[in-house]
Write a protein that holds these residues in place. Structure first.
Motif, PDB file in Angstrom:
ATOM      1  N   UNK A 178      52.236 -21.631  51.236  1.00 47.54           N
ATOM      2  CA  UNK A 178      50.930 -22.521  51.276  1.00 47.54           C
ATOM      3  C   UNK A 178      50.436 -21.999  49.853  1.00 47.54           C
ATOM      4  N   UNK A 179      49.940 -23.022  49.205  1.00 48.39           N
ATOM      5  CA  UNK A 179      49.319 -23.000  47.810  1.00 48.39           C
ATOM      6  C   UNK A 179      50.547 -22.873  46.680  1.00 48.39           C
ATOM      7  N   UNK A 180      51.666 -22.983  46.998  1.00 49.25           N
ATOM      8  CA  UNK A 180      52.753 -23.211  45.714  1.00 49.25           C
ATOM      9  C   UNK A 180      52.308 -24.639  45.028  1.00 49.25           C
ATOM     10  N   UNK A 181      52.199 -24.170  43.858  1.00 47.80           N
ATOM     11  CA  UNK A 181      51.972 -25.319  42.858  1.00 47.80           C
ATOM     12  C   UNK A 181      52.945 -26.590  42.973  1.00 47.80           C
ATOM     13  N   UNK A 182      54.148 -26.223  43.306  1.00 48.53           N
ATOM     14  CA  UNK A 182      55.048 -27.342  43.420  1.00 48.53           C
ATOM     15  C   UNK A 182      54.809 -28.323  44.565  1.00 48.53           C
TER      16      UNK A 182
ATOM     17  N   UNK B  49      51.475 -27.337  33.936  1.00 49.78           N
ATOM     18  CA  UNK B  49      51.987 -28.507  34.058  1.00 49.78           C
ATOM     19  C   UNK B  49      53.297 -28.374  34.578  1.00 49.78           C
ATOM     20  N   UNK B  50      53.464 -29.224  35.935  1.00 50.62           N
ATOM     21  CA  UNK B  50      54.697 -29.058  36.495  1.00 50.62           C
ATOM     22  C   UNK B  50      55.086 -30.355  36.671  1.00 50.62           C
TER      23      UNK B  50
ATOM     24  N   UNK C  38      46.069 -27.079  37.447  1.00 48.97           N
ATOM     25  CA  UNK C  38      47.550 -27.532  37.416  1.00 48.97           C
ATOM     26  C   UNK C  38      47.734 -28.751  37.957  1.00 48.97           C
ATOM     27  N   UNK C  39      48.631 -29.545  37.223  1.00 45.90           N
ATOM     28  CA  UNK C  39      48.936 -31.047  37.233  1.00 45.90           C
ATOM     29  C   UNK C  39      50.340 -31.285  37.350  1.00 45.90           C
ATOM     30  N   UNK C  40      50.760 -32.401  38.276  1.00 48.81           N
ATOM     31  CA  UNK C  40      51.908 -32.918  38.399  1.00 48.81           C
ATOM     32  C   UNK C  40      51.887 -34.038  37.404  1.00 48.81           C
TER      33      UNK C  40
END
Lengths: 202, 202
Positions: free
Chosen positions: A172-176, B127-128, B181-183
């Motif tokens: 939960x809350x994993x940036x990915x 950035x991911x 955080x941005x995709x």
């Protein structure tokens, strides 16, 4: 890519619900958050309290962490034969897919990012904030007593994380898992709303 | 709160450098990314190659994971007596603090979010992007051969994560360490740049 659905994961006290509500109003689309409780209660014949406790905040989630991927292989026709918590999760998943298929909407919590992972028109958002700011918020907005605020937040976040792990097999809350993650305490709720609207409408 | 410094953490192939460069140009403020190598090389008397390899991409970082918090207790006057890698890290930290004290700027990588954690005028960005999009990007932009692209990305990301853990004691890319955080693969680089400018200027 045109986006239709906004899913919002949120730390307790981060203002995720308020942001979701404001987005729904600004974009003139329905919001689904506590609305789930009423509908799932109606469909399952269980009380709203049971639906809430056995759903996102079930204390049993942790025990079943290893049995991940529940949603992946689940046959919706078998709902009645399932244990209580699985029944509620199954009704919830069915309802999430149903409202998403009806048109644009905002869905708060309930692992909606994962449930709708096969669609390519979802904007998946996560809202976080530093603990001290969340403590202030739950005291002011949720009327939690001062001395219980931190414990309340940590307990709810732990249960949300356990539930997410149980349902999705992921953290939960994993940036990915999100397209945009925002610190509402630093940026402010209004800025978060504007940023998400910008992502959604562009 | 008025923001002066933008720090950018980034997955390999996510376009973090390109975003940083565009932000610096749009906001008319300096960019520090590979610029570190030249300056640290000058200050330490070591070659730029050594500075890069022993700094953010040191293969030794992993071994020392347990010895976290290096930056926390480090006395800057002792640089010369330190092992090579620690020397470079120390020069780097000193230089990050120096450029941040000189005025607004964009700093890419180098655990700058952690090094500048005592300031309250930093906007910390991560950035991911999904792996398949990053693979395409390193093939097209970084000219990495097709068959090596995925391995190249995973190797660099692992080293960045190890370095971040070594320096900060924390998890690289943890949503709790960033304001936004941005995709970049989903949102597009231009949208990411606009969103960060909006956060920075409001």
């Amino acid at each position: 890519m045109s986006k239709k659905i906004i899913t919002i994961g949120r730390q307790c006290g981060s203002g995720g619900h308020t942001i979701g509500k404001a987005l729904a109003e600004k974009l003139n689309i329905p919001l689904y958050d506590r609305e789930f409780l009423e509908e799932i209660s109606k469909r399952s014949g269980l009380s709203e309290d049971v639906v809430e406790q056995e759903g996102e905040y079930s204390s049993a989630n942790k025990v079943f962490n290893t049995a991940t991927g529940f949603y992946r292989n689940y046959d919706m026709k078998d709902k009645a034969s399932l244990p209580l918590r699985e029944q509620i999760n199954a009704y919830q998943m069915e309802y999430i897919k149903e409202v998403a298929s009806q048109g644009p909407c905002v869905i708060v919590g309930r692992c909606a990012d994962f449930v709708l992972r096969d669609r390519n028109d979802c904007l998946n958002v996560f809202i976080r904030s530093d603990l001290d700011k969340r403590v202030c918020r739950v005291i002011e907005e949720h009327r939690v007593p001062d001395e219980e605020a931190e414990m309340h937040i940590k307990d709810r976040d732990r249960k949300r994380a356990d539930h997410y792990k149980y349902i999705t097999g992921q953290v939960w809350g994993d940036v990915n898992n999100y397209h945009i993650c925002l610190d509402s305490g630093f940026l402010g709720l209004d800025a978060c709303i504007e940023l998400i609207v910008k992502c959604y409408t562009e």
